[in-house]
Write an enzyme that holds these catalytic residues in place. Structure first.
Site: not given
Ligand code: 4HQ
Length: 295
Positions: A126, A153, A191, A206
């Site tokens: 994120p 984590e 795709r 699309d």
């Molecule tokens: N995570 N987009 C925490 C995500 C995430 C997201 C992946 C949670 C990595 C450690 N990954 N872990 N949003 O929420 O890609």
């Protein structure tokens, strides 16, 4: 130079590919000048990625050799009896973090297997830049992607600094791991590979291919208790149908995603269609208000 060096180059005729051992490649199914894209996924849940990669359009592409997907479990590269790939967080607190060395060894194996000597990973997180269709199209051009899925984590920051080229987020919400995010990248990128989509489901038609939302779609029956199919779609007038679809795409984008509309340059015809849509929408909403149906 290792025997595999250069084998992953997409354009054989570009002179970049040196060493394919002179072997005929079974992946030359549709376009003899392009090789299958390769995606390696480093994950504690390889079964999840494998099962996603078996389904639908991407599953068929993989069966046909148009995309190659391989998974690598950092636990398989652990050195202790518990096959640990994670350890407690420095600084205290409840969480655990994925350790550098099992990840590093997994990445080294990816590099050897793919011939990408210095390949770095794309970390699903994120904290990364938001994935959008432009990013998907850029990834789809590449001949190799290494996706890293974190759990707990996340991964030790030093691994990110040394072995991650880019962090990518699929949206502003928290997942329990990067696997679903990686599956999204695999699907969206897969795709777009040559030969994957039929003409009928061409990527050209699309949402987002021209920066606009898709128009509504209908199938039989033409007349139903819940409404009729717009007459123009059954008219056989292809120009009128194309016009209607463009107008709906523009109108829906204006109504639902005005932020997208700010990013595209409309031509004269499109501006006229959107004006028409807005006028009709205005008329309809005033009519609805005056006839008291909206309270
Ligand atoms: N995570 N987009 C925490 C995500 C995430 C997201 C992946 C949670 C990595 C450690 N990954 N872990 N949003 O929420 O890609």
């Amino acid at each position: 130079m290792p025997a595999q060096a250069g084998i992953h180059w997409k354009h054989l005729d570009s002179g970049l590919c040196r060493n394919d051992g002179g072997k005929k490649d079974v992946r030359f199914s549709i376009h003899p000048w392009s090789r299958a894209m390769r995606i390696d996924v480093i994950t504690l849940f390889p079964d999840f990625i494998e099962s996603c990669a078996r389904v639908g359009v991407v599953g068929r592409a993989r069966e046909r050799g148009l995309i190659e997907i391989a998974t690598w479990n950092p636990r398989d590269f652990a050195t202790d009896n518990y096959r640990s790939a994670d350890d407690r967080c420095y600084g205290g607190g409840p969480g655990v973090v994925m350790m550098i060395d099992p990840l590093r060894k997994a990445l080294d194996s990816v590099r050897r297997a793919s011939g990408s000597e210095h390949g770095k990973a794309i970390y699903m997180s994120p904290q990364g830049a938001r994935l959008d269709q432009a990013k998907v199209e850029a990834f789809a051009q590449r001949d190799h992607l290494i996706l890293l899925c974190g759990r707990y984590e996340g991964v030790d920051e030093r691994f990110i600094e040394h072995a991650v080229e880019e962090e990518i987020s699929v949206g502003d919400y928290v997942l329990s791991g990067g696997e679903l995010a990686a599956a999204i990248v695999i699907d969206a990128v897969g795709r777009l590979q040559d030969g994957v989509l039929h003409d009928a489901q061409s990527a050209q038609q699309d949402s987002f291919s021209d920066g606009l939302l898709d128009c509504p779609h209908y199938t039989r029956p033409e007349h139903h208790e819940w409404g009729d199919v717009p007459a123009v779609l059954a008219s056989g007038d292809h120009a009128a149908i194309a016009r209607w679809r463009m107008k709906q795409s523009l109108g829906r984008t204006w109504l639902r995603r005005p932020d997208l509309l700010e990013q595209v340059v409309l031509d004269k015809k499109q501006r006229a269609l959107l004006d028409e849509f807005r006028r009709e929408h205005e008329e309809k909403t005033t009519h609805d208000r005056d006839s008291g149906s909206g309270e």
